[in-house]
Write a protein that holds these residues in place. Structure first.
Motif, PDB file in Angstrom:
ATOM      1  N   TYR A  39      64.204  28.651   0.673  1.00  0.00           N
ATOM      2  CA  TYR A  39      63.581  28.908   2.188  1.00  0.00           C
ATOM      3  C   TYR A  39      63.824  27.900   3.236  1.00  0.00           C
ATOM      4  O   TYR A  39      64.202  28.114   4.082  1.00  0.00           O
ATOM      5  CB  TYR A  39      61.966  29.352   2.114  1.00  0.00           C
ATOM      6  CG  TYR A  39      61.503  29.566   3.340  1.00  0.00           C
ATOM      7  CD1 TYR A  39      61.630  30.789   4.170  1.00  0.00           C
ATOM      8  CD2 TYR A  39      60.462  28.858   3.902  1.00  0.00           C
ATOM      9  CE1 TYR A  39      60.993  30.849   5.290  1.00  0.00           C
ATOM     10  CE2 TYR A  39      60.044  28.913   5.093  1.00  0.00           C
ATOM     11  CZ  TYR A  39      60.308  30.099   5.741  1.00  0.00           C
ATOM     12  OH  TYR A  39      59.595  30.069   7.139  1.00  0.00           O
ATOM     13  N   GLN A  40      63.647  26.662   2.629  1.00  0.00           N
ATOM     14  CA  GLN A  40      63.690  25.277   3.308  1.00  0.00           C
ATOM     15  C   GLN A  40      65.197  25.117   3.961  1.00  0.00           C
ATOM     16  O   GLN A  40      65.315  24.867   5.050  1.00  0.00           O
ATOM     17  CB  GLN A  40      63.020  24.156   2.770  1.00  0.00           C
ATOM     18  CG  GLN A  40      61.350  24.386   2.343  1.00  0.00           C
ATOM     19  CD  GLN A  40      60.530  24.756   3.932  1.00  0.00           C
ATOM     20  OE1 GLN A  40      61.121  23.875   4.873  1.00  0.00           O
ATOM     21  NE2 GLN A  40      59.388  25.157   3.634  1.00  0.00           N
ATOM     22  N   LYS A  41      65.841  25.342   2.811  1.00  0.00           N
ATOM     23  CA  LYS A  41      67.407  24.853   3.095  1.00  0.00           C
ATOM     24  C   LYS A  41      67.949  26.101   4.247  1.00  0.00           C
ATOM     25  O   LYS A  41      68.535  25.620   5.084  1.00  0.00           O
ATOM     26  CB  LYS A  41      68.128  24.948   1.675  1.00  0.00           C
ATOM     27  CG  LYS A  41      67.905  23.911   0.893  1.00  0.00           C
ATOM     28  CD  LYS A  41      68.472  23.919  -0.493  1.00  0.00           C
ATOM     29  CE  LYS A  41      70.008  23.615  -0.286  1.00  0.00           C
ATOM     30  NZ  LYS A  41      70.257  22.189   0.169  1.00  0.00           N
ATOM     31  N   ARG A  42      67.608  27.435   3.975  1.00  0.00           N
ATOM     32  CA  ARG A  42      68.049  28.206   4.951  1.00  0.00           C
ATOM     33  C   ARG A  42      67.490  27.997   6.324  1.00  0.00           C
ATOM     34  O   ARG A  42      68.136  28.329   7.227  1.00  0.00           O
ATOM     35  CB  ARG A  42      67.734  29.813   4.475  1.00  0.00           C
ATOM     36  CG  ARG A  42      68.696  30.140   3.307  1.00  0.00           C
ATOM     37  CD  ARG A  42      68.594  31.528   2.866  1.00  0.00           C
ATOM     38  NE  ARG A  42      69.695  31.776   1.877  1.00  0.00           N
ATOM     39  CZ  ARG A  42      69.635  32.870   1.316  1.00  0.00           C
ATOM     40  NH1 ARG A  42      68.887  33.791   1.412  1.00  0.00           N
ATOM     41  NH2 ARG A  42      70.936  33.339   0.552  1.00  0.00           N
TER      42      ARG A  42
ATOM     43  N   ASP B   1      71.313  25.812   5.914  1.00  0.00           N
ATOM     44  CA  ASP B   1      72.315  25.827   4.992  1.00  0.00           C
ATOM     45  C   ASP B   1      72.621  27.037   4.734  1.00  0.00           C
ATOM     46  O   ASP B   1      71.842  28.117   4.491  1.00  0.00           O
ATOM     47  CB  ASP B   1      71.720  24.828   3.935  1.00  0.00           C
ATOM     48  CG  ASP B   1      71.497  23.350   4.021  1.00  0.00           C
ATOM     49  OD1 ASP B   1      72.177  22.972   5.043  1.00  0.00           O
ATOM     50  OD2 ASP B   1      70.976  22.918   3.495  1.00  0.00           O
ATOM     51  N   ASP B   2      74.074  27.276   4.034  1.00  0.00           N
ATOM     52  CA  ASP B   2      74.395  28.551   3.775  1.00  0.00           C
ATOM     53  C   ASP B   2      74.339  28.598   2.195  1.00  0.00           C
ATOM     54  O   ASP B   2      75.118  28.155   1.465  1.00  0.00           O
ATOM     55  CB  ASP B   2      75.865  28.934   4.065  1.00  0.00           C
ATOM     56  CG  ASP B   2      76.489  30.285   3.698  1.00  0.00           C
ATOM     57  OD1 ASP B   2      75.774  30.798   3.319  1.00  0.00           O
ATOM     58  OD2 ASP B   2      77.653  30.200   3.494  1.00  0.00           O
ATOM     59  N   VAL B   3      73.234  29.012   1.632  1.00  0.00           N
ATOM     60  CA  VAL B   3      72.721  29.114   0.253  1.00  0.00           C
ATOM     61  C   VAL B   3      73.211  30.447  -0.248  1.00  0.00           C
ATOM     62  O   VAL B   3      73.251  31.576   0.173  1.00  0.00           O
ATOM     63  CB  VAL B   3      71.690  28.861  -0.133  1.00  0.00           C
ATOM     64  CG1 VAL B   3      71.251  28.979  -1.589  1.00  0.00           C
ATOM     65  CG2 VAL B   3      70.891  27.515   0.636  1.00  0.00           C
ATOM     66  N   ILE B   4      74.168  29.974  -1.332  1.00  0.00           N
ATOM     67  CA  ILE B   4      74.784  31.482  -2.027  1.00  0.00           C
ATOM     68  C   ILE B   4      73.489  32.005  -2.950  1.00  0.00           C
ATOM     69  O   ILE B   4      73.313  31.133  -3.942  1.00  0.00           O
ATOM     70  CB  ILE B   4      75.897  30.969  -2.680  1.00  0.00           C
ATOM     71  CG1 ILE B   4      76.965  30.744  -1.693  1.00  0.00           C
ATOM     72  CG2 ILE B   4      76.616  32.414  -3.512  1.00  0.00           C
ATOM     73  CD1 ILE B   4      78.392  30.544  -2.260  1.00  0.00           C
ATOM     74  N   ASP B   5      73.009  32.652  -2.904  1.00  0.00           N
ATOM     75  CA  ASP B   5      71.801  33.125  -3.759  1.00  0.00           C
ATOM     76  C   ASP B   5      72.014  34.325  -4.855  1.00  0.00           C
ATOM     77  O   ASP B   5      72.494  35.364  -4.547  1.00  0.00           O
ATOM     78  CB  ASP B   5      70.681  33.965  -2.827  1.00  0.00           C
ATOM     79  CG  ASP B   5      69.135  34.041  -3.646  1.00  0.00           C
ATOM     80  OD1 ASP B   5      69.423  33.941  -4.872  1.00  0.00           O
ATOM     81  OD2 ASP B   5      68.384  34.771  -3.126  1.00  0.00           O
TER      82      ASP B   5
ATOM     83  N   GLU C 241      69.977  22.138  -4.704  1.00  0.00           N
ATOM     84  CA  GLU C 241      69.694  21.226  -3.736  1.00  0.00           C
ATOM     85  C   GLU C 241      71.178  20.405  -3.377  1.00  0.00           C
ATOM     86  O   GLU C 241      71.181  19.923  -2.232  1.00  0.00           O
ATOM     87  CB  GLU C 241      68.664  20.210  -4.217  1.00  0.00           C
ATOM     88  CG  GLU C 241      67.207  20.825  -4.417  1.00  0.00           C
ATOM     89  CD  GLU C 241      66.356  19.773  -4.882  1.00  0.00           C
ATOM     90  OE1 GLU C 241      66.582  18.972  -5.615  1.00  0.00           O
ATOM     91  OE2 GLU C 241      65.257  19.970  -4.901  1.00  0.00           O
ATOM     92  N   GLU C 242      71.940  20.280  -4.688  1.00  0.00           N
ATOM     93  CA  GLU C 242      73.126  19.608  -4.362  1.00  0.00           C
ATOM     94  C   GLU C 242      74.319  20.620  -4.002  1.00  0.00           C
ATOM     95  O   GLU C 242      75.384  19.974  -3.523  1.00  0.00           O
ATOM     96  CB  GLU C 242      73.358  18.586  -5.498  1.00  0.00           C
ATOM     97  CG  GLU C 242      72.264  17.677  -5.642  1.00  0.00           C
ATOM     98  CD  GLU C 242      72.485  16.773  -6.845  1.00  0.00           C
ATOM     99  OE1 GLU C 242      73.673  16.519  -7.269  1.00  0.00           O
ATOM    100  OE2 GLU C 242      71.495  16.051  -7.447  1.00  0.00           O
ATOM    101  N   GLY C 243      74.342  21.811  -4.592  1.00  0.00           N
ATOM    102  CA  GLY C 243      75.546  22.762  -4.427  1.00  0.00           C
ATOM    103  C   GLY C 243      75.278  23.997  -3.739  1.00  0.00           C
ATOM    104  O   GLY C 243      76.261  24.781  -3.311  1.00  0.00           O
ATOM    105  N   ASN C 244      74.055  24.131  -2.933  1.00  0.00           N
ATOM    106  CA  ASN C 244      73.674  25.253  -2.383  1.00  0.00           C
ATOM    107  C   ASN C 244      74.089  26.693  -3.230  1.00  0.00           C
ATOM    108  O   ASN C 244      74.380  27.629  -2.369  1.00  0.00           O
ATOM    109  CB  ASN C 244      74.369  25.167  -0.956  1.00  0.00           C
ATOM    110  CG  ASN C 244      73.848  24.284   0.179  1.00  0.00           C
ATOM    111  OD1 ASN C 244      72.557  24.025   0.158  1.00  0.00           O
ATOM    112  ND2 ASN C 244      74.537  23.967   1.155  1.00  0.00           N
TER     113      ASN C 244
END
Length: 428
Positions: free
Chosen positions: A53-56, A60-64, A377-380
């Motif tokens: 949640y914080q990264k988004r 950040d484009d996180v692949i979930d 955290e390092e690879g999203n």
């Protein structure tokens, strides 16, 4: 007249007793939870979900790949039927908690077409607000203090905590080898007093994607009759299978309706996860018990959704089959990519997940949770750590197939880049 003071005569002119000038020290208000709540552990995925949640929020484009939440839409004909039914004022009142008759008949029809199983839609089928709700309330109907359920391990959390919330106890048995699982069920029943009351099985299995052949359920029925076990089969991934594999229904085994029930859902193959449409079918007395609990808890699902679900069951089998092909392509993209990175991955025959062993040296150097946090955290890339499914899941990750093939390939690239940049993992 005498002015002598009489202590027994009230003096109405005297001031009232002065109230205290300060309140007494406050006592904190305490909320005391039931003991069943204290038996629940901290939510294992909370740390990952918070970081995601914080990264988004930070852009950040996180692949979930963490949750098995379908990203594809239902068939358009189903959406249109929902809209039409929702426009009918007659569909907005309370519905029956066990589901409207035509929906239950359609479920029985699907079982007959696909598995050759005949069901009485009046007494052997009930609609649920998703299979998870139905499973949890079935546990309430069947279990209480002192009762024990055998569950698969690693376990989908509701299989463990649905029992615990019903005040029951759990024995978790490894599902990696189906023959050994059955042998361990028999051993547990022979050596445990009192004998377990319920056997919970789940194939295709979540999270490990383990599968079985029809003969497995024949033996389950034999063991259930021998030891007096009631059987609950979670068949959530009935409609998602690959390479010609057909997941068998527990109810297709001879005598299965004598000893148990099966839960199915429209969340996966029909892409209707948020609609919350599930079913329980099988033993009429167990269905009656579930219906009794549901009658006290809910008024059934929105009738317009039930009408649309009828159309989905009746008219979209080709769409469901095509959805499996989509998941198969995603499976191939993810598995081949991870193998190119040197990971040991077995392609699943069914389900929406890849159960991947954490590669060395990471597996020996950090917990699965820490490894998952590293990838995030390092690879999203967000994944589910195997430890979230019990100790038997340690050393593995569950990766969902909800993203398209391009995004899955991108996830593999980001994982490879993340791990190549830190060759020596820190020990924990």
């Amino acid at each position: 007249m005498s002015n002598t003071f009489n202590p027994d005569t009230p003096n109405i002119d005297a001031p009232a007793i002065e109230p205290p000038t300060t309140d007494p020290p406050p006592h904190p208000f305490e909320v005391s939870f039931a003991s069943r709540v204290h038996r629940l552990p901290p939510y294992m995925f909370g740390r990952i979900n918070n970081s995601l949640y914080q990264k988004r929020r930070a852009g950040d484009d996180v692949i979930d790949l963490g949750m098995g939440n379908p990203s594809d839409p239902p068939d358009p004909v189903v959406i249109q039927k929902l809209a039409d039914a929702a426009a009918d004022p007659g569909n907005h009142g309370y519905s029956k908690s066990n589901g409207i008759a035509n929906l239950r008949r359609e479920v029985a029809g699907k079982y007959h077409r696909k598995y050759g199983v005949r069901l009485d839609p009046e007494h052997e089928v009930i609609a649920c607000l998703g299979s998870k709700e139905g499973f949890s309330h079935m546990c309430l109907a069947l279990m209480g203090p002192g009762d024990t359920a055998i569950i698969p391990s690693p376990y989908f959390p509701v299989h463990m905590y649905g029992v615990i919330l019903a005040s029951g106890n759990v024995v978790a048995l490894d599902v990696a080898d189906s023959e050994k699982f059955l042998s361990n069920v028999a051993y547990t029943c022979e050596n445990m007093t009192p004998v377990p009351k319920v056997l919970i099985v789940n194939y295709p299995h979540n999270p490990s994607s383990a599968v079985i052949e029809p003969e497995f359920f024949v033996e389950v029925v034999r063991l259930a009759k021998k030891y007096g076990l009631m059987v609950i089969h979670d068949f959530a991934y009935a409609d998602v299978a690959f390479d010609g594999y057909q997941p068998p229904s527990f109810l297709s085994a001879p005598g299965a309706k004598d000893v148990g029930v099966e839960f199915t859902t429209m969340s996966k193959g029909y892409n209707m996860a948020g609609w919350r449409v599930g079913f329980c079918a099988g033993n009429a007395e167990m269905i009656r018990g579930l219906g009794t609990i549901k009658g006290y808890y809910d008024y059934g699902m929105f009738q317009a959704i039930q009408i649309a679900a009828i159309v989905a069951l009746r008219a979209t089998e080709a769409t469901v089959e095509n959805q499996s092909l989509i998941y198969q392509g995603r499976r191939d993209a993810l598995v081949s990519g991870l193998r190119r990175l040197g990971w040991n991955v077995t392609p699943p025959k069914a389900g929406m997940f890849v159960w991947a062993e954490v590669p060395e040296p990471w597996k020996s150097s950090m917990s699965t949770m820490d490894f998952a946090m590293k990838l995030l955290e390092e690879g999203n890339v967000a994944v589910s750590p195997g430890s979230g499914f019990g100790t038997a899941g340690e050393g593995y990750l569950r990766m969902s197939l909800v993203e398209n093939e391009q995004r899955l390939r991108q996830a593999v690239r980001q994982i490879g880049k993340c791990l190549s940049q830190s060759k020596t993992p820190a020990c924990t």
